[in-house]
Motif scaffolding. Sequence first.
Motif, PDB file in Angstrom:
ATOM      1  N   GLY A  20       0.825  -1.198   0.000  1.00 15.97           N
ATOM      2  CA  GLY A  20       0.000   0.000   0.000  1.00 15.97           C
ATOM      3  C   GLY A  20       0.858   1.246   0.000  1.00 15.97           C
ATOM      4  O   GLY A  20       1.966   1.254  -0.535  1.00 15.97           O
ATOM      5  N   GLU A  21       0.343   2.316   0.629  1.00 20.07           N
ATOM      6  CA  GLU A  21       1.082   3.574   0.688  1.00 20.07           C
ATOM      7  C   GLU A  21       2.322   3.416   1.556  1.00 20.07           C
ATOM      8  O   GLU A  21       2.323   2.671   2.542  1.00 20.07           O
ATOM      9  N   LEU A  22       3.366   4.151   1.208  1.00 19.13           N
ATOM     10  CA  LEU A  22       4.648   4.059   1.900  1.00 19.13           C
ATOM     11  C   LEU A  22       4.509   4.212   3.409  1.00 19.13           C
ATOM     12  O   LEU A  22       5.121   3.471   4.162  1.00 19.13           O
ATOM     13  N   ARG A  23       3.706   5.150   3.855  1.00 20.28           N
ATOM     14  CA  ARG A  23       3.541   5.400   5.300  1.00 20.28           C
ATOM     15  C   ARG A  23       3.091   4.121   6.002  1.00 20.28           C
ATOM     16  O   ARG A  23       3.653   3.731   7.017  1.00 20.28           O
ATOM     17  N   HIS A  24       2.075   3.451   5.480  1.00 23.11           N
ATOM     18  CA  HIS A  24       1.555   2.211   6.059  1.00 23.11           C
ATOM     19  C   HIS A  24       2.613   1.105   6.000  1.00 23.11           C
ATOM     20  O   HIS A  24       2.866   0.401   6.979  1.00 23.11           O
ATOM     21  N   VAL A  25       3.213   0.954   4.831  1.00 22.81           N
ATOM     22  CA  VAL A  25       4.206  -0.096   4.619  1.00 22.81           C
ATOM     23  C   VAL A  25       5.428   0.124   5.506  1.00 22.81           C
ATOM     24  O   VAL A  25       5.964  -0.825   6.088  1.00 22.81           O
ATOM     25  N   ALA A  26       5.859   1.372   5.654  1.00 24.67           N
ATOM     26  CA  ALA A  26       7.030   1.672   6.483  1.00 24.67           C
ATOM     27  C   ALA A  26       6.796   1.257   7.938  1.00 24.67           C
ATOM     28  O   ALA A  26       7.694   0.714   8.587  1.00 24.67           O
ATOM     29  N   LEU A  27       5.603   1.507   8.449  1.00 21.22           N
ATOM     30  CA  LEU A  27       5.308   1.134   9.842  1.00 21.22           C
ATOM     31  C   LEU A  27       5.302  -0.379  10.022  1.00 21.22           C
ATOM     32  O   LEU A  27       5.852  -0.899  11.001  1.00 21.22           O
ATOM     33  N   LYS A  28       4.699  -1.101   9.091  1.00 20.14           N
ATOM     34  CA  LYS A  28       4.692  -2.573   9.157  1.00 20.14           C
ATOM     35  C   LYS A  28       6.111  -3.123   9.013  1.00 20.14           C
ATOM     36  O   LYS A  28       6.503  -4.060   9.711  1.00 20.14           O
ATOM     37  N   ALA A  29       6.883  -2.528   8.110  1.00 18.83           N
ATOM     38  CA  ALA A  29       8.268  -2.969   7.912  1.00 18.83           C
ATOM     39  C   ALA A  29       9.093  -2.713   9.165  1.00 18.83           C
ATOM     40  O   ALA A  29       9.902  -3.548   9.571  1.00 18.83           O
ATOM     41  N   ARG A  30       8.870  -1.582   9.806  1.00 17.87           N
ATOM     42  CA  ARG A  30       9.592  -1.240  11.027  1.00 17.87           C
ATOM     43  C   ARG A  30       9.264  -2.220  12.149  1.00 17.87           C
ATOM     44  O   ARG A  30      10.130  -2.645  12.906  1.00 17.87           O
ATOM     45  N   GLN A  31       7.992  -2.621  12.260  1.00 16.01           N
ATOM     46  CA  GLN A  31       7.591  -3.599  13.276  1.00 16.01           C
ATOM     47  C   GLN A  31       8.281  -4.940  13.040  1.00 16.01           C
ATOM     48  O   GLN A  31       8.764  -5.574  13.977  1.00 16.01           O
ATOM     49  N   ALA A  32       8.320  -5.390  11.795  1.00 13.30           N
ATOM     50  CA  ALA A  32       8.988  -6.651  11.475  1.00 13.30           C
ATOM     51  C   ALA A  32      10.484  -6.553  11.736  1.00 13.30           C
ATOM     52  O   ALA A  32      11.095  -7.483  12.267  1.00 13.30           O
ATOM     53  N   PHE A  33      11.074  -5.430  11.383  1.00 16.43           N
ATOM     54  CA  PHE A  33      12.500  -5.206  11.617  1.00 16.43           C
ATOM     55  C   PHE A  33      12.810  -5.238  13.114  1.00 16.43           C
ATOM     56  O   PHE A  33      13.802  -5.829  13.541  1.00 16.43           O
ATOM     57  N   ALA A  34      11.943  -4.608  13.903  1.00 16.50           N
ATOM     58  CA  ALA A  34      12.148  -4.560  15.362  1.00 16.50           C
ATOM     59  C   ALA A  34      12.070  -5.954  15.985  1.00 16.50           C
ATOM     60  O   ALA A  34      12.668  -6.192  17.033  1.00 16.50           O
ATOM     61  N   SER A  35      11.372  -6.873  15.337  1.00 14.52           N
ATOM     62  CA  SER A  35      11.288  -8.237  15.860  1.00 14.52           C
ATOM     63  C   SER A  35      12.433  -9.110  15.342  1.00 14.52           C
ATOM     64  O   SER A  35      12.429 -10.323  15.534  1.00 14.52           O
ATOM     65  N   GLY A  36      13.412  -8.488  14.666  1.00 16.55           N
ATOM     66  CA  GLY A  36      14.604  -9.206  14.242  1.00 16.55           C
ATOM     67  C   GLY A  36      14.522  -9.833  12.861  1.00 16.55           C
ATOM     68  O   GLY A  36      15.392 -10.618  12.488  1.00 16.55           O
ATOM     69  N   ARG A  37      13.518  -9.499  12.091  1.00 23.08           N
ATOM     70  CA  ARG A  37      13.375 -10.094  10.760  1.00 23.08           C
ATOM     71  C   ARG A  37      14.085  -9.235   9.709  1.00 23.08           C
ATOM     72  O   ARG A  37      14.206  -8.032   9.852  1.00 23.08           O
ATOM     73  N   ARG A  38      14.555  -9.866   8.651  1.00 24.31           N
ATOM     74  CA  ARG A  38      15.178  -9.170   7.512  1.00 24.31           C
ATOM     75  C   ARG A  38      14.051  -8.613   6.654  1.00 24.31           C
ATOM     76  O   ARG A  38      13.180  -9.367   6.200  1.00 24.31           O
ATOM     77  N   VAL A  39      14.059  -7.316   6.419  1.00 21.01           N
ATOM     78  CA  VAL A  39      12.969  -6.653   5.712  1.00 21.01           C
ATOM     79  C   VAL A  39      13.488  -5.937   4.474  1.00 21.01           C
ATOM     80  O   VAL A  39      14.501  -5.238   4.533  1.00 21.01           O
TER      81      VAL A  39
END
Length: 193
Positions: A20-39
């Motif tokens: 979707g829009e970058l703003r939405h995607v960036a937040l989801k990507a940041r959450q996955a990154f914070a849990s230690g996943r490669r994004v």
Amino acid sequence: MPDLSLRCTAFAGPARIASGELRHVALKARQAFASGRRVLVFEDASGRQVDLPLELSEGELLRLLSAPVPMADPVPAPARGPGRPKLGVVAREVTLLPRHWDWLAAQPGGASVALRKLVEDARKVAGGNDRRRAAQESAYRFMQAMAGDLPGYEDATRALFAGDVARFEERTATWPEDVRDHAALLAADAFVH
């Protein structure tokens, strides 16, 4: 930073986590990154990776994304020259042979009108080819980043550029579902004849 309304898709490993829009995607990507996943985040239109500072907090990330991009050095306004600036016409140099200039000068409206007509006609004729080429490049960029080490990658790439949808689907069938589906989505216009 890119436009917040830019359409993107994020992957954590082979799993699509947001689109979707970058703003939405960036937040989801940041959450996955914070849990230690490669994004990895990809711009949907071009297949290019979008580099996001996912180590920042959500607030800092959104603030950075919405901040205006500073210009390194102010660029002086170019001196006004020939052209029609109110219409968006920009004068640039074109190199042609004398016989080409003679032909253009003999056309109704002169060289500029004739060149604009030629360019518009060429754009109409090449429209399908331009879309096909853009889809191939977009899918290729994504596939290179996400599927470059997967079985069938080279054959899938050859099928993509050959416009062979059956072979492309066959070669990507064993790929992780989200990677396969996103590659097919980006490549859709590459198979339209």
